[in-house]
Design a protein around this motif. Sequence first.
Motif, PDB file in Angstrom:
ATOM      1  N   GLY A 255       1.105  -1.470  -0.234  1.00  0.00           N
ATOM      2  CA  GLY A 255       0.184   0.169  -0.473  1.00  0.00           C
ATOM      3  C   GLY A 255       1.687   0.785  -0.082  1.00  0.00           C
ATOM      4  O   GLY A 255       0.347   2.391  -0.902  1.00  0.00           O
ATOM      5  N   PHE A 273       1.696   8.851   7.757  1.00  0.00           N
ATOM      6  CA  PHE A 273       1.635   8.780   8.743  1.00  0.00           C
ATOM      7  C   PHE A 273       2.833   8.819   9.077  1.00  0.00           C
ATOM      8  O   PHE A 273       3.972   7.719   9.091  1.00  0.00           O
TER       9      PHE A 273
ATOM     10  N   ASN B 241      -9.303   1.583  16.728  1.00  0.00           N
ATOM     11  CA  ASN B 241      -8.607   2.279  15.747  1.00  0.00           C
ATOM     12  C   ASN B 241      -9.480   3.149  14.707  1.00  0.00           C
ATOM     13  O   ASN B 241      -9.408   3.030  13.769  1.00  0.00           O
ATOM     14  N   SER B 243      -8.446   6.766  13.647  1.00  0.00           N
ATOM     15  CA  SER B 243      -7.229   6.740  12.479  1.00  0.00           C
ATOM     16  C   SER B 243      -5.876   5.596  13.206  1.00  0.00           C
ATOM     17  O   SER B 243      -5.828   5.405  14.126  1.00  0.00           O
ATOM     18  N   SER B 245      -2.649   5.822  12.915  1.00  0.00           N
ATOM     19  CA  SER B 245      -1.502   6.067  13.132  1.00  0.00           C
ATOM     20  C   SER B 245      -0.224   5.720  12.096  1.00  0.00           C
ATOM     21  O   SER B 245       0.539   5.657  12.566  1.00  0.00           O
ATOM     22  N   VAL B 246      -0.467   4.220  11.452  1.00  0.00           N
ATOM     23  CA  VAL B 246       0.091   3.522  11.065  1.00  0.00           C
ATOM     24  C   VAL B 246       0.036   3.573   9.612  1.00  0.00           C
ATOM     25  O   VAL B 246       1.660   4.153   8.482  1.00  0.00           O
ATOM     26  N   LEU B 247      -0.906   3.647   9.080  1.00  0.00           N
ATOM     27  CA  LEU B 247      -1.281   3.288   7.261  1.00  0.00           C
ATOM     28  C   LEU B 247      -2.165   4.752   7.843  1.00  0.00           C
ATOM     29  O   LEU B 247      -3.344   4.546   8.465  1.00  0.00           O
ATOM     30  N   SER B 248      -2.839   5.100   6.347  1.00  0.00           N
ATOM     31  CA  SER B 248      -3.632   6.103   6.299  1.00  0.00           C
ATOM     32  C   SER B 248      -4.659   5.349   5.564  1.00  0.00           C
ATOM     33  O   SER B 248      -4.450   4.122   5.070  1.00  0.00           O
ATOM     34  N   SER B 251      -4.694   4.346   1.694  1.00  0.00           N
ATOM     35  CA  SER B 251      -2.740   3.781   1.623  1.00  0.00           C
ATOM     36  C   SER B 251      -3.174   1.894   1.869  1.00  0.00           C
ATOM     37  O   SER B 251      -2.585   0.699   1.371  1.00  0.00           O
ATOM     38  N   MET B 252      -3.970   1.905   2.706  1.00  0.00           N
ATOM     39  CA  MET B 252      -4.423   0.404   2.930  1.00  0.00           C
ATOM     40  C   MET B 252      -5.449  -0.395   2.385  1.00  0.00           C
ATOM     41  O   MET B 252      -5.753  -0.968   1.711  1.00  0.00           O
ATOM     42  N   ILE B 254      -5.441   0.864  -0.844  1.00  0.00           N
ATOM     43  CA  ILE B 254      -4.611   0.447  -2.364  1.00  0.00           C
ATOM     44  C   ILE B 254      -4.130  -0.309  -1.739  1.00  0.00           C
ATOM     45  O   ILE B 254      -3.611  -1.228  -2.449  1.00  0.00           O
ATOM     46  N   GLY B 255      -3.376  -0.661  -1.110  1.00  0.00           N
ATOM     47  CA  GLY B 255      -2.721  -2.449  -0.079  1.00  0.00           C
ATOM     48  C   GLY B 255      -3.399  -3.649  -0.688  1.00  0.00           C
ATOM     49  O   GLY B 255      -2.905  -3.938  -1.387  1.00  0.00           O
TER      50      GLY B 255
END
Lengths: 485, 485
Positions: A255, A273, B241, B243, B245-248, B251-252, B254-255
Amino acid sequence: MKMTTNASGCTLTTENPSEVGEKKSVINPELWLTCAGPLVNLPVAGTHVVYFPQGHSEQVAASMKKDVDAQIPNYPNLQSKMLCILHSVTLHADPETDDVYAQMTLQPVPSFDKEALLRSDLSMKVNKPQTQFFCKALTASDTSTHGGFSVPRRAAEKIFPPLDFSMQPPAQELIARDLHDTQWTFRHIYRGQPKRHLLTTGWSLFVSGKRLVAGDSVLFIRDENQQLLLGIRRANRQPTNLSSSVLSSNSMHIGILAAAAHAAANNSPFTVFYNPRASPSEFVIPLAKYYKAVCGSQISLGMRFRMMFETEESGTRRYMGTITGISDLDPVRWKNSQWRNLQVGWDECTGRDRRTRVSVWEIEPVTAPFFICPTPPFYRPKRPRQPGMPDDESAYLDNLLDMSNKDPGLSLVQWMNMQQNSSLANPIQPNYLSPLSGPVLQNYGAPQISQNNLQFGSQRSTMPLDPLQKLPQAATMSPSPLASL
Amino acid sequence: MKMTTNASGCTLTTENPSEVGEKKSVINPELWLTCAGPLVNLPVAGTHVVYFPQGHSEQVAASMKKDVDAQIPNYPNLQSKMLCILHSVTLHADPETDDVYAQMTLQPVPSFDKEALLRSDLSMKVNKPQTQFFCKALTASDTSTHGGFSVPRRAAEKIFPPLDFSMQPPAQELIARDLHDTQWTFRHIYRGQPKRHLLTTGWSLFVSGKRLVAGDSVLFIRDENQQLLLGIRRANRQPTNLSSSVLSSNSMHIGILAAAAHAAANNSPFTVFYNPRASPSEFVIPLAKYYKAVCGSQISLGMRFRMMFETEESGTRRYMGTITGISDLDPVRWKNSQWRNLQVGWDECTGRDRRTRVSVWEIEPVTAPFFICPTPPFYRPKRPRQPGMPDDESAYLDNLLDMSNKDPGLSLVQWMNMQQNSSLANPIQPNYLSPLSGPVLQNYGAPQISQNNLQFGSQRSTMPLDPLQKLPQAATMSPSPLASL
DNA sequence: ATGTCGGCGCCCCGCCGACAA
DNA sequence: TTGTCGGCGGGGCGCCGACAT
């Protein structure tokens, strides 16, 4: 979206209530920075930065406590670094753990100009307000249910409001707010034999509420309105989310890369982030910091340098080290990347994190003695550069440009070539090239540089006008080569 | 990797200690399934499944409490569904919250054969061991520090070991283990006026340890060794969770898509996480379930159906509904997807989750009365199909194949065409096509089907041999069209 | 059948100075 | 200067049956 304006006129977006939900509070930037630690330097919104997907991926790996091992598709068009405009920086704190993190919106841009470099350099000067604070690691007594919190004498005198010593014993009620704007009240008393400062009533609620254990740290600061704020830092750097339960570690890495590649291809904004305490290295670097480090220093084997580390008490300390190698951290996936491509050795134990690899912008080169560096290419009789020493600002900026215009040292092309061609057999003999060609910043005729594949980011799309800058379309400069050269 | 073998000989990989760390315990599958709820049906490792990236993305959106709104790159080669071999299923529980989730390793395959369909169908029968258990929503009194836990009479008599009623009062010590194999001990006493079962000593430790609040549920089961196990289900479905705090969130998503696209292009394995209680719909569907639903039913506007819902007490209940529309959930990103493409209305309030869109494999069609469906294409005088009624297994399997070989009803091609061509103006008038062409499963000459673009997954790569199956290379069948037709 | 409450015993939370490091 | 401990007072945790629903 709430904006705060600091002394320099640069804006720092702090919190977006619509995105976090019904949360109305705004994260206090000073408290956030104090919790993040003395080494964290957030880039300022509106300035240019260099983004390293490799470092971003590394942070996720650290958060997941997992290596980047699984098969990840190649993104051949994804550079190891991307020049970006930083549109916004919002500060956050995990509501469960109080871990601080920042959300940054980046937009790739193909090149930058002189003014962008100046703005980036200026922004680095005004970032850290030196707030008065103290930070103490909690002892077993502090966290046990048997008693309260023992406040170090100097800390109490520096941060807490003065006690009325005519009282017997002297005592007062302290009210401090945390990152979520939650109020905590403590009884502050000066008693015992010998006399000492203690927090009693209210302290155990705080310890249990934040789930603090011995070894964790608590910190108090006073903001400009004399209001008391407090934050925490957890000691155990074990990632809480061992397995994410939402996304596989592999999908996360994919991602990140896919999001960056998509943004690079379309020059479109994307979001990352940054968790300051999850991984030791920042992966969004102010352009000026990157530029000065890469264009302003000679890097060679055997070179001596200093580097900042965080002390136990949230202070800073410099350690000396020597460059023992220059090589790719990941020769397969990230060839010719500048991300932590320096292998280093330390003169003494650097404490917890024994980093064996650093990036060039993390270190402060030390002028080598003559027997190692007989012809220092940076020697300027009129204005010797003292890395790490605070200069007069105008002189410093002058120096920055001066260096670029008259004596750039190694050009990036030379430096990259050196990386590829040098044999790393002899760790003592410096093997950098002497400066030969003209300074990079004098190449105002951009087209030829573009032909030489020296631009950041994607080449196929034309540069979109930066919405944040209304600069005259001066000549653009592209001093950085692609890592895929 | 620990494998357990159930009655059918199918293996279920339960936990991978090397990946979770030093954790040596193995998740108890019965306890996991009971915590997951009565509607959750995990596919069995080694069988074929259909994976829906759209549903996967939806689960992440639900976990993040965020819509899939941001710009996500298009993956033109990514199908809305992917036929896969399910290599492994490992059960997990979040160490912080006890939330159950499963990790599945999938590998795309281009087609399946008759045996794969049979194995998938067989695996669906043996999945759920009907363990004796009880589940109770905690009251304010249960969770307060004032007292213990009031055990429902029937529950105590069914699950707990019998008390020695010669004692005054009758009491015993209960030891139950949770998903992490942690032992919890309770004093079980039968006292009060009127007499009732209570858990006293030890209960408050459990409540505070699991951070239970009124409304959360606790459940007790007895495994085959008469050992007592317990689990929890939290009431508030608010994602912890908010937000990551690791991945937007972007991006998730998209991942997920990029990982699936990469796996589809290379026929390589990939990993997904399934959180049963985060989103109401499963996105990894056993092939036989999918096949029977899509090939075995007519779907038409106005059609009546039944669907299972979970009750407050962890039981099941069927609600009646009517199909009010057939349309794409996301016409832009996922055109002609079967994921929740049925719009439905309910006869009565279905409780908390008012789902207005479902997928065809989630519902049980009800034979329409004649005035709505004058020529039921599924009417078989000799063996009428009763959806939802448990049949003799051999007869059921016979029925499955019988249906395919002799009377498949609408072929998928027809059904998909219907979706695209039908005008949805009249919600009463059924507008399905009558079955015209021959059965799909008789198309043993695969090449022509391949030309018609009817295969699952990627076309450019050849099918890799499935390492888990040593089946004779029989003719392959590809009954499902691409969504991008 | 079971949720809530008053009663009350006792555990342990938490405030204190005494030491010692 | 400050970490840990014994002493000890009181608040609240938690066990009990009494009611009510």
